[in-house]
Design a protein around this motif. Structure first.
Motif, short mmCIF file in Angstrom:
data_model
loop_
_atom_site.label_atom_id
_atom_site.label_comp_id
_atom_site.label_asym_id
_atom_site.label_seq_id
_atom_site.Cartn_x
_atom_site.Cartn_y
_atom_site.Cartn_z
N UNK A 7 0.88 -1.17 0.00
CA UNK A 7 0.00 0.00 0.00
C UNK A 7 0.92 1.22 0.00
N UNK A 8 0.79 2.06 -1.02
CA UNK A 8 1.62 3.27 -1.08
C UNK A 8 0.78 4.46 -0.60
N UNK A 53 -2.41 5.82 -2.17
CA UNK A 53 -2.25 6.34 -3.54
C UNK A 53 -2.33 5.19 -4.54
N UNK A 54 -1.77 4.04 -4.19
CA UNK A 54 -1.87 2.87 -5.08
C UNK A 54 -1.60 1.61 -4.27
N UNK A 55 -2.07 0.47 -4.79
CA UNK A 55 -1.85 -0.80 -4.10
C UNK A 55 -1.23 -1.78 -5.08
N UNK A 56 -0.66 -2.85 -4.56
CA UNK A 56 -0.08 -3.86 -5.43
C UNK A 56 -0.36 -5.24 -4.87
N UNK A 57 -1.25 -6.01 -5.56
CA UNK A 57 -1.49 -7.40 -5.13
C UNK A 57 -0.44 -8.28 -5.80
N UNK A 58 -0.38 -9.53 -5.38
CA UNK A 58 0.60 -10.45 -5.95
C UNK A 58 0.44 -10.55 -7.47
N UNK A 92 20.49 -2.70 -16.11
CA UNK A 92 19.43 -1.73 -16.40
C UNK A 92 19.29 -0.79 -15.21
N UNK A 93 19.33 0.53 -15.47
CA UNK A 93 19.16 1.51 -14.39
C UNK A 93 17.67 1.81 -14.22
N UNK A 94 17.18 1.71 -12.98
CA UNK A 94 15.78 2.01 -12.69
C UNK A 94 15.72 3.36 -11.99
N UNK A 95 15.24 4.37 -12.70
CA UNK A 95 15.20 5.72 -12.14
C UNK A 95 13.74 6.08 -11.87
N UNK A 96 13.27 5.74 -10.66
CA UNK A 96 11.86 5.94 -10.32
C UNK A 96 11.74 6.65 -8.99
N UNK A 97 10.64 7.41 -8.83
CA UNK A 97 10.35 7.91 -7.49
C UNK A 97 9.93 6.72 -6.61
N UNK A 98 9.98 6.85 -5.27
CA UNK A 98 9.59 5.73 -4.43
C UNK A 98 8.14 5.34 -4.74
N UNK A 99 7.88 4.06 -5.10
CA UNK A 99 6.52 3.65 -5.42
C UNK A 99 6.48 2.22 -5.92
N UNK A 100 5.29 1.79 -6.35
CA UNK A 100 5.12 0.38 -6.74
C UNK A 100 5.73 0.14 -8.12
#
Length: 1583
Positions: free
Chosen positions: A1007-1008, A1016-1021, A1047-1055
């Motif tokens: 749960x973010x 803000x968003x959720x992530x199920x399996x 591979x570089x992953x440039x993301x804000x903290x999130x799912x």
């Protein structure tokens, strides 16, 4: 010669000749004299003086000399430095910048100049000031020292001019901004300063600068055992996550170019060289040979003892015989005056018309003459009123013996005299004190304490004085700080009533009851009341009468304060005994007309005058136009401060000038006195047949050893003394050693003068202990037998008995400074400072010298008021010359020299500086100097000897079975990994996610939350699995990547970040998580992203559309070369495709991901994590924290590296628990977000970082009540773990627990974890609360031990009690994880260490990293970080070196398994430690001490540069306080760490760079400092 003549001509032209001067009107002459006096006392600036003087003389000079008026003014300005007021031949010969005559001795001046000539001009590094401070201090300093000294318009005009001249041109700023490089040190400076004051960024680092720094650093690299290649810094500007980085690039990899034009500072010095060159200058200065230091004590390796220095065997010793006590003449007491009140009654009734006292106004006109008849009747009236007309609740307010405060101004002696004798007649005890002018008078609080301890409830004052006192809103007199509640009674006529005919005051013979209390201020500033009995009071009057030869009806002139000391004794008491007529000269009149006392001597044909050497000096300045005065009537000129060794020059100069006016040489009678012993000695008038006066020329260096030697050969450092006459009648005088047992001194030895007499004070009121030491002292002979059966009183005067039984005084105990076992006198140091051409730079008479105790010795501090027109450079030059002169003349170093703006030092009641208050301000950091020069390197000679490392003991003698040096080997392990569960069979994380997507597809893993605490968003399996599939397909089809590509992953903290991570694993690629650049601070943060992408050899960047635009934006082009980015894919809208085939790694040892992070020393490195290590890490954390699908945990950590990444991306998928994700960045918008989330979801386990905890304590500290109203309840929390790679911050965790205790947080819930690069999770402390924890997971609470900080410096652990000096609390870092083994190894021999021994922590575990991944592929260099073996003992196990110092200690507590618990304590990172003087220091310990030293220090960081310790402090307060911090920081580091600070840098809040984990990036700071990028407020180079 020509130059001399021309300046002489100028002066003659400017000065009216004596004849012309006489034609000036009297009021003009008076005003000129007043101006002259103001200038000499520092009450007016030179510029203000010249302007006012010009205005006064303008109407007269042109008429007389025929010079055009405008030319006249012009000349005046040009010659301002030489111009001097109307003067005789004598004073014309002196330039206006002559010194304070009280400390004037031509011999001494020559000595100082000769001493300075010896020194070649030493180049001392000037301190650096920010322009704003320069402008501010100069604007402030423009305020003249007194409201009277400069007109309004002149002040404002000068102010504008000063500001304009010191601010550079607009063009200059514009150029600086244009040339600004990509690394902005003050990116947030505008926002962080409320006034929007944006400092120009002066922070360009040229490639050449980087090379120079790299070269320099190669030589000064600390003992970096295992530092991987130093690649870059990591940075972000957000106030929470990371402060703006100062210099993100530390070493540049090959092929990485970073161009910017080299910038120049205002003075044309290339930036990169400016700071370094100053430090080089400082080092050169410090390398110069000093005097051989006093013997250093060898101290054993373990204990550092700082002893008092051993005496120099060659020091001079006293050789004379033991002195015998000196007897004064017999005291003759006439029977006619058994007490003063009898005398008062006698003169009041028999000679009522006889004048007693004449008071003068400020024009010198007599305003009132009090006769003896009036004094008698008015005192009677007052006595009757006080006893009978003042009552409270029908009880008389006062009873005989009560103490009453007398608060009378210095210009109203008549009212004081009436009040004093009125109290005596009413049998009350008067306590005369100064008039408190403001609520914050210097020393006023101490006077209040005295009044309180004396039980004073009533204060007597005059009507005019009462009206002038500060009032409260009720209209009553305000209550002053520290004062008791007082009733104020006005003694003017209308308030007192006439006594009935039949009432007569009781007049008794003088007894032992207290007559009055005189206040006295000690060296430390505390105020004591000296009680004087009626018997002592009258006996002292008789002694003075006999010594001075007073006869009835004589006239005396008194310039002194009549409330205490000689002014009271001669002008109020002895005068009434002998029916003298006193002419009282108020201080206010002396300021207007310094000649007034001489004029009154002439007018009234006074026989005696009582003055101080200051009054003689003042009159010299203004005697020029007085032809018609004669001093021939004087038979005695009593110099009350004749005991000041430097008064002789005033006496000589005064005689020189006034001998022509009838003054006879033998009339000058210096005397010595103290509040406790009253008059100690007095030179008798010549008619008494006494021996001629004596002079002594003594060697100052011998005096510092307490030995008297007439100086013969070396004329440089001599002290010329005059005698203070013979002992008083009836007194027995002896000289005793000032310290320890009061042994009698030898005849050639200096000691404290002690007096036994019937006319000394009796006690300190209410202080029996001090009274015994001072008033009831028994001197003893060398054999220990008492000298006499009489008790002696200490006078606090240092001196000796010379030829003809004359007493000589060399100084006071109050001014005594014992440095390195040698005695120095504050007055002597003042005289030396004044001999260094002071009038140009500082105010005469406005210099304070005192000593402070630092590191078990006294250190000399000199504080002076700087003239506003003195330039920085001039003042600094003067300061360094004073240091050299003091060193030469006194052979002692000055520890600190501070210049403060004009008129800011606390004043004593009648002029002069309040020294103890000045000292107090210095120690509290409230002096606000505008210039400081510290010289700890030259002064501090008692540091412990640098440590020599001992050769280590060989392995054979060390190891016997499992014992090392008689102790158990320091080794511990977590519990064994339990048998496998369902998901534990999987070897790869991608398999676990697939299995969960099939077994529990709808189970929510994540749960973010956003800033509003909503999901803000959720992530199920299943969602996560499908999203990962799409990413994998995209990588394989769109990007055409091969397995093993990075591979570089440039993301804000999130799912999205989690999904793309698993997408990479599905496709067989190696993910590298990278913190995205900050849009507001691209210049600093984007190069870091670029660096990680390049160093990790990423062939593709996955990101969001928004960040993709940012990476290729116009702004980004300014920071990096955007054309060299690898392929960038956005993953916002991916086609829904299933992956044809999941990648299967060939073995579990294959690389799973790269963990890139920046160490606190600014070194970036990627750690390789295999699939096996990844699943082992998750399994270990799952077991330790009991994580199951039914659990919920809250995580407020950054998801980019270390344990934060593992908890955010790996653990939920592995264990199936639900993670509530709180991005730390969101706390900027809502500080309470994390705690609200914990409360809302009733979370039992939560993780955070120190920076999050700090934000909560600072931001929510005062809002606990508001949170409770919003139903935030933390009682659900069982474990709150701080994820850290450092020593636990006990203070912060305790503060956090205390603040949120009211919200239900249990103090036992907060614990720490420990991990590092080689192993991100070594210790975690879970499950500390709850009823029954599952078997095997429960453990004891973490323990705290106290270790000796001094032993730590020697790499030893010594446990001490809590609260013992130098103790440092260390908290256990948590419970060791399952499957983890820890051992403590010696950093050099790599052998195992015993229990409670300090060494490097080594770790062996299935989830250790497998090695460094670097751009150079130099893994071999650092191979031993990940796979190293012990040199002896268990040589089979493979260990990883953590790079942290710590120790293991077996405790009495037991684990769940029943075994005794082994606690691991982390002390600090090895590559952060500072090696200084052979010892190992942890920066955090020094920083903690520094932060504690002053309330305005918000943060601190330390580092070394070429063996100098540099301390950077952030100032959270006004820039005025910046220079206060220099001395405080130097003191505290010396006291607590035995280190001398080389450079103190004061900067704005937020300048010290801090990473996302809340750790200080000290090496970035160092690079920023050396590249001159910090925009410091002030930089001080300690000498």
């Amino acid at each position: 010669m020509a130059e001399r003549n021309s300046s002489g001509l100028l002066m003659m032209m400017l000065e009216p000749s004596p004849a012309i001067a006489m034609t000036l009107p009297a009021e003009v002459r008076e005003k000129l004299a007043e101006l002259e006096l103001e200038l000499s006392e520092g009450d007016i600036t030179q510029k203000g003086y010249e302007k006012k003087r010009g205005k006064l003389l303008a109407p007269f000079i042109p008429q007389i000399q025929g010079v055009d008026p405008c030319l006249q003014v012009d000349h005046r300005i040009q010659a301002s430095s030489q111009a001097v007021a109307l003067s005789s031949k004598h004073s014309r010969a002196r330039a206006a910048n002559s010194r304070d005559e009280r400390f004037r001795s031509d011999l001494h001046t020559e000595a100082v100049q000769a001493a300075l000539a010896k020194y070649k001009e030493r180049k001392v590094p000037m301190p650096s000031k920010r322009r704003s401070v320069l402008v501010q201090s100069s604007v402030e300093a423009c305020t003249p020292p007194d409201t009277s000294s400069a007109s309004e318009d002149e002040g404002s005009l000068r102010r504008q001019g000063r500001v304009a001249s010191s601010s550079p041109s607009v063009e200059h700023w514009f150029n600086r901004v244009i040339q600004c490089s990509s690394t902005s040190s003050s990116a947030s400076s505008t926002s962080s300063h409320p006034g929007g004051r944006s400092h120009p960024s002066a922070n360009a680092t040229s490639a050449s600068a980087a090379t120079v720094l790299a070269d320099l650093m190669a030589h000064t690299q600390l003992d970096n055992h295992f530092a991987p290649p130093d690649v870059t810094g990591l940075s972000e500007p957000s106030q929470f996550a990371e402060r703006p980085q100062v210099a993100p690039v530390r070493g540049l990899p090959r092929g990485y170019t970073h161009t910017s034009s080299a910038m120049e500072t205002a003075d044309g010095v290339p930036v990169n060289s400016r700071v370094s060159s100053k430090i080089q200058q400082l080092l050169n200065t410090l390398k110069r040979p000093k005097r051989p230091p006093l013997r250093e004590f060898f101290v054993d390796d373990f204990e550092e003892l700082l002893d008092a220095q051993l005496p120099d065997p060659n020091q001079p010793k006293a050789e004379g015989v033991q002195m015998s006590p000196l007897r004064g003449d017999a005291l003759v007491v006439g029977s006619s005056a058994p007490s003063l009140l009898v005398s008062l009654q006698r003169w009041g009734t028999t000679q009522p018309k006889s004048p007693c006292l004449t008071a003068l106004d400020n024009a010198g006109k007599p305003v009132y003459t009090l006769t003896y008849g009036k004094l008698w009747t008015r005192s009677q009236k007052l006595a009757y009123t006080l006893l009978n007309k003042l009552s409270s609740r029908n009880e008389p307010l006062l009873r005989p013996g009560d103490r009453v405060a007398l608060v009378f101004p210095n210009n109203d002696p008549v009212m004081f005299l009436v009040a004093f004798y009125g109290c005596l007649l009413a049998e009350l005890v008067p306590v005369p004190i100064e008039v408190p002018l403001t609520r914050k008078d210097a020393g006023s609080q101490q006077i209040g304490f005295l009044l309180g301890s004396c039980g004073v409830t009533l204060a007597l004052t005059t009507d005019a004085c009462q009206k002038g006192l500060p009032k409260a809103q009720t209209g009553e007199v305000a209550c002053f700080k520290g004062w008791p509640r007082l009733l104020w009674f006005v003694t003017d006529g209308k308030h007192v009533v006439k006594s009935p005919k039949d009432w007569t005051p009781p007049i008794r013979d003088a007894g032992s009851d207290t007559a009055y209390i005189e206040y006295k201020t000690s060296k430390e500033g505390s105020t004591m009341g000296v009680t004087v009995s009626h018997a002592a009071m009258v006996a002292h009057c008789h002694a003075l009468t006999q010594a001075c030869g007073y006869v009835e009806g004589e006239t005396i002139t008194n310039v002194l304060d009549f409330k205490r000391d000689a002014g009271l004794w001669h002008g109020v008491l002895t005068s009434v005994l002998n029916r003298l007529h006193v002419i009282s000269i108020p201080y206010s009149l002396m300021k207007v007309n310094p000649l007034s006392w001489i004029q009154k001597v002439h007018t009234y044909k006074a026989r005696v005058a009582v003055v101080k050497s200051r009054d003689m000096h003042w009159s010299l300045l203004s005697q020029k136009d007085q032809r018609d005065i004669s001093l021939s009537s004087l038979r005695m000129l009593i110099v009350a401060d004749g005991a000041n060794p430097w008064s002789i020059s005033s006496c000589d100069a005064f005689l020189n000038v006034f001998q022509a006016r009838g003054l006879r040489p033998e009339v000058i009678c210096p005397c010595a006195s103290s509040s406790e012993a009253m008059t100690v000695a007095l030179r008798r008038p010549p008619e008494m047949g006494v021996p001629p006066p004596g002079k002594a020329v003594l060697s100052m260096s011998r005096l510092s050893f307490g030995v008297i030697r007439v100086d013969t050969e070396e004329k440089l450092s001599v002290l010329t003394l005059q005698d203070v006459g013979q002992a008083m009648p009836g007194a027995l005088v002896c000289v005793v050693r000032p310290e320890g047992i009061p042994y009698l001194c030898r005849t050639d030895e200096v000691g404290e003068i002690c007096v036994s007499s019937c006319c000394t004070g009796g006690s300190y009121y209410g202080l029996p202990g001090m009274t015994k030491n001072v008033f009831e002292m028994v001197p003893v002979t060398a054999s220990g037998s008492p000298v006499s059966d009489r008790l002696f009183t200490r006078t606090s005067l240092l001196g000796f008995v010379g030829p003809d039984n004359l007493l000589f005084v060399v100084g006071k105990m109050d001014g005594l400074m014992v440095v390195g076992g040698r005695r120095h006198n504050a007055d002597d140091v003042v005289a030396t400072a004044l001999a260094v051409e002071p009038m140009k730079f500082v105010y005469r008479g406005r210099i304070a010298v005192f000593s402070v105790s630092v590191l078990h010795d006294e250190r000399i501090v000199v504080v002076a008021e700087q003239r506003p027109d003195a330039s920085e450079e001039d003042s600094f030059q003067w300061m360094s010359r004073v240091l050299q002169a003091t060193d030469s003349i006194h052979q002692v170093g000055v520890y600190c020299l501070a210049l403060v703006p004009a008129n800011t030092l606390p004043k004593a009641p009648l002029g002069g500086i309040h020294v103890s208050e000045t000292k107090q301000r210095f120690l509290e950091g409230a002096l606000h100097p505008c210039n400081v020069l510290m010289c700890p390197h030259t002064c501090v000679t008692n540091l412990p000897k640098p440590r020599q490392k001992q050769p280590e003991v060989g392995p054979a003698s060390m190891i016997v079975g499992n014992l090392v040096a008689g102790k158990r080997i320091a080794q511990a392990c977590g519990r064994d990994l339990a048998q496998l569960e369902d998901n534990d069979q999987f070897l790869y994380m991608q398999d676990v996610l697939q299995w969960r997507a099939q077994a529990t597809p709808e189970h929510p893993l994540f749960l973010l939350l956003n800033a509003k605490c909503t999901v803000a968003s959720t992530g199920t399996c299943l969602q996560l699995h499908k999203r990962a599939e799409r990413v994998a397909v995209s990588l394989m089809e769109r990007a055409r990547l091969n397995p093993g590509d990075h591979v570089a992953l440039v993301y804000p903290p999130g799912i999205d970040l989690i999904a793309t991570f698993y997408g990479c694993l599905y496709a067989g690629c190696v993910p590298v998580t990278v913190r995205p650049p900050h849009p507001q601070n691209l210049a600093t943060t984007l190069p870091t992203v670029k660096m990680i992408v390049e160093v990790s050899k990423s062939v593709c960047i996955l990101t969001t559309q928004a960040i993709m635009k940012l990476l290729k934006s116009k702004e980004a082009t300014a920071a990096v070369d955007v054309k060299t980015w690898p392929m960038v894919l956005d993953t916002d809208d991916l086609p829904r495709k299933k992956i044809p085939q999941m990648y299967k790694p060939p073995s579990p040892e294959t690389l799973a991901y790269l963990d890139f992070s920046v160490s606190t020393t600014g070194i970036l490195a990627g750690v390789k994590m295999s699939h096996a290590a990844t699943t082992a890490l998750c399994r270990s954390v799952k077991l330790q924290c009991e994580l199951y699908p039914s659990r919920q945990i809250a995580i407020c950590l950054d998801p980019y590296c270390g344990l934060g990444f593992a908890l955010w991306c790996l653990c939920s998928v592995y264990s199936g628990h639900q993670s509530i994700l709180v991005p730390p960045l969101e706390l900027e918008g809502n500080v309470s977000l994390w705690l609200s989330a914990v409360s809302q979801f009733k979370v039992r386990v939560t993780f955070c970082s120190y920076s999050v905890m700090e934000m909560c304590t600072k931001g929510l500290g005062s809002q606990a009540e508001a949170l409770r109203m919003r139903n935030v309840n933390l009682s659900c929390v069982r474990t709150c773990m701080v994820v850290a790679e450092e020593r636990p911050r006990i203070t912060l965790t305790q503060t956090f627990s205390k603040i949120f205790k009211d919200l239900g947080l249990s103090p036992r819930a907060v614990s720490t974890t420990f991990g590092c690069r080689v192993n991100v999770a070594i210790c975690l402390q879970p499950n500390r609360l709850g009823n029954v924890a599952e078997k095997g997971t429960a453990g004891p609470d973490p323990t705290t031990v106290y270790v000796d900080m001094r032993a730590l410096r020697h790499d030893r652990v010594r446990l001490v009690e809590r609260g013992s000096p130098h103790s440092l609390p260390l908290m256990e870092s948590g419970k060791i994880l399952p499957g983890v083994k820890v051992i403590i190894a010696n950093t050099e021999t790599k052998g195992p260490l015993g229990d409670s021994h300090l060494g490097e922590v080594w770790v062996s575990s299935p989830h250790n990293g497998t090695g460094y991944y670097t751009v150079y592929g130099e893994e071999a260099l650092h191979a031993d970080h990940f796979c190293t073996r012990l040199s002896f003992g268990d040589t089979q196990t493979v260990w990883a070196r953590t790079g942290y110092l710590g120790f293991l200690r077996r405790t009495e507590l037991t684990d769940a398994s029943g075994e005794r618990h082994d606690a691991l304590y982390i002390v600090g990172a090895l590559d952060e430690t500072l090696e200084l003087r052979g010892m190992r220091y942890h920066p955090i310990d020094i920083e903690t001490s520094v932060i504690r030293s002053h309330k305005s220090i918000a943060e601190c960081a330390v580092f070394t540069w070429t063996n100098l310790l540099v301390v950077v402090v952030e100032l959270e307060g006004s820039e005025q306080e910046a220079l206060d911090l220099v001395a405080l920081v130097t003191n505290v580091v010396l006291e607590e760490h035995y280190l001398i600070v080389g450079v103190v840098v004061v900067v704005d809040p937020g300048v010290i760079p801090i990473n996302s984990r809340g750790e200080k990036q000290r090496m970035h700071l160092r690079d920023g400092f050396l590249a001159d990028q910090l925009d410091p407020i002030y930089v001080a180079y300690n000498m």
